[in-house]
Design a protein around this motif. Structure first.
Motif: not given
Length: 201
Positions: A135-138, A166-171, A173-174, A181-182
Motif C-alpha cells: 500500500f505504501a509503495m502504491a 512509466t509502465l514498469p513502475r506504475m503497473g 502500483a496499479m 488502478a482507477a
C-alpha cells in the motif's frame, strides 16, 4: 530518559531534518506560476496524505499506523544517498547498494532499539511483501506520478520520459488495488490529454 538516549534521539531528528534539503526531479508549481523542485520531505507528507485518504478505500484491511511509519522512514536514506530519479537507469543500478550504506549511517545514529525498529520498517517497505508495504509503495508511486501531472510534466519532458518508460513502475502500483488502478488510470488520461508524456518509440 537517560541523557545519552535523549541526545541520540535529538541528534537523529536533526539529521532527519536534512530530508527537507534533498531535491527530487518533480516540480512544485508556485502561486505565481513559477516552479521549483520538490524536496523529499514534501514528497513524504504528500504520500502520507494519500495513504490517509485511501486506506479505507482499498479492499485489504490495513494497519494504517504501520503504513504511515513506513512512509515516514522510507526516504530517510536519501539524506546520505541522494534521491534517485525513477527513470535514471544508471542511478537505479547502484541505488540498492548506496541506500543500504546510507541506512547504516542514518539509522546508526539512533539508540540500538530504535535503530532496529526504524531500519526494519525501511526494509519492510523496500521488500514490499506485507499489505502495508505494498500500500505504501502504491501511494509512493502514485504521488510521484501525480506531482508530474500537476507540474505539467516538466521532469518527464526534461528526461524524454515516455508512456512505455512509466509502465514498469506504475503497473505494480496499479495492481495493488482497483482504487490505485482507477486513480492512476485517470492520471494517465490527464497526461495524455495534455501531452505530458512522450509516445513510445
Amino acid at each position: 530518559m537517560p541523557p545519552d538516549r535523549a541526545a541520540s534521539i535529538l541528534d537523529f531528528l536533526a539529521l532527519a531534518d536534512r530530508l527537507k534539503t534533498v531535491e527530487r526531479r518533480g516540480r512544485v508549481v508556485l502561486a505565481d506560476g513559477t516552479t521549483r523542485r520538490e524536496n523529499s520531505a514534501e514528497h513524504c507528507w504528500s504520500l502520507a496524505l494519500i495513504g490517509t485518504l485511501l486506506h479505507e478505500e482499498v479492499a485489504a484491511t490495513l494497519d494504517l499506523g504501520r503504513a504511515l511509519m513506513m512512509v515516514a522512514v522510507h526516504d530517510l536514506v536519501e539524506i546520505e544517498a541522494g534521491d534517485t530519479f525513477a527513470y535514471d537507469a544508471a542511478g537505479r543500478a547502484t541505488q540498492a547498494d548506496r541506500e543500504a550504506a546510507a541506512a547504516d549511517i542514518v539509522f546508526g545514529t539512533l539508540p540500538a532499539d530504535l535503530a532496529a525498529r526504524l531500519r526494519a520498517l525501511w526494509e519492510e517497505f523496500e521488500a514490499g511483501e506485507s499489505p502495508e508495504a505494498r500500500f505504501a509503495m502504491a501511494c509512493d508511486r502514485m504521488q510521484g506520478f501525480l506531482q508530474n501531472v500537476l507540474s505539467g510534466g516538466l521532469a518527464w519532458r526534461e528526461h524524454d520520459v515516455t508512456v512505455a518508460d512509466t509502465l514498469p513502475r506504475m503497473g505494480p502500483a496499479m495492481e495493488v488495488d482497483a482504487v490505485f488502478a482507477a486513480l492512476i488510470g485517470r492520471l494517465y488520461d490527464r497526461a495524455a490529454e495534455d501531452g505530458l508524456l512522450g509516445a513510445a518509440p
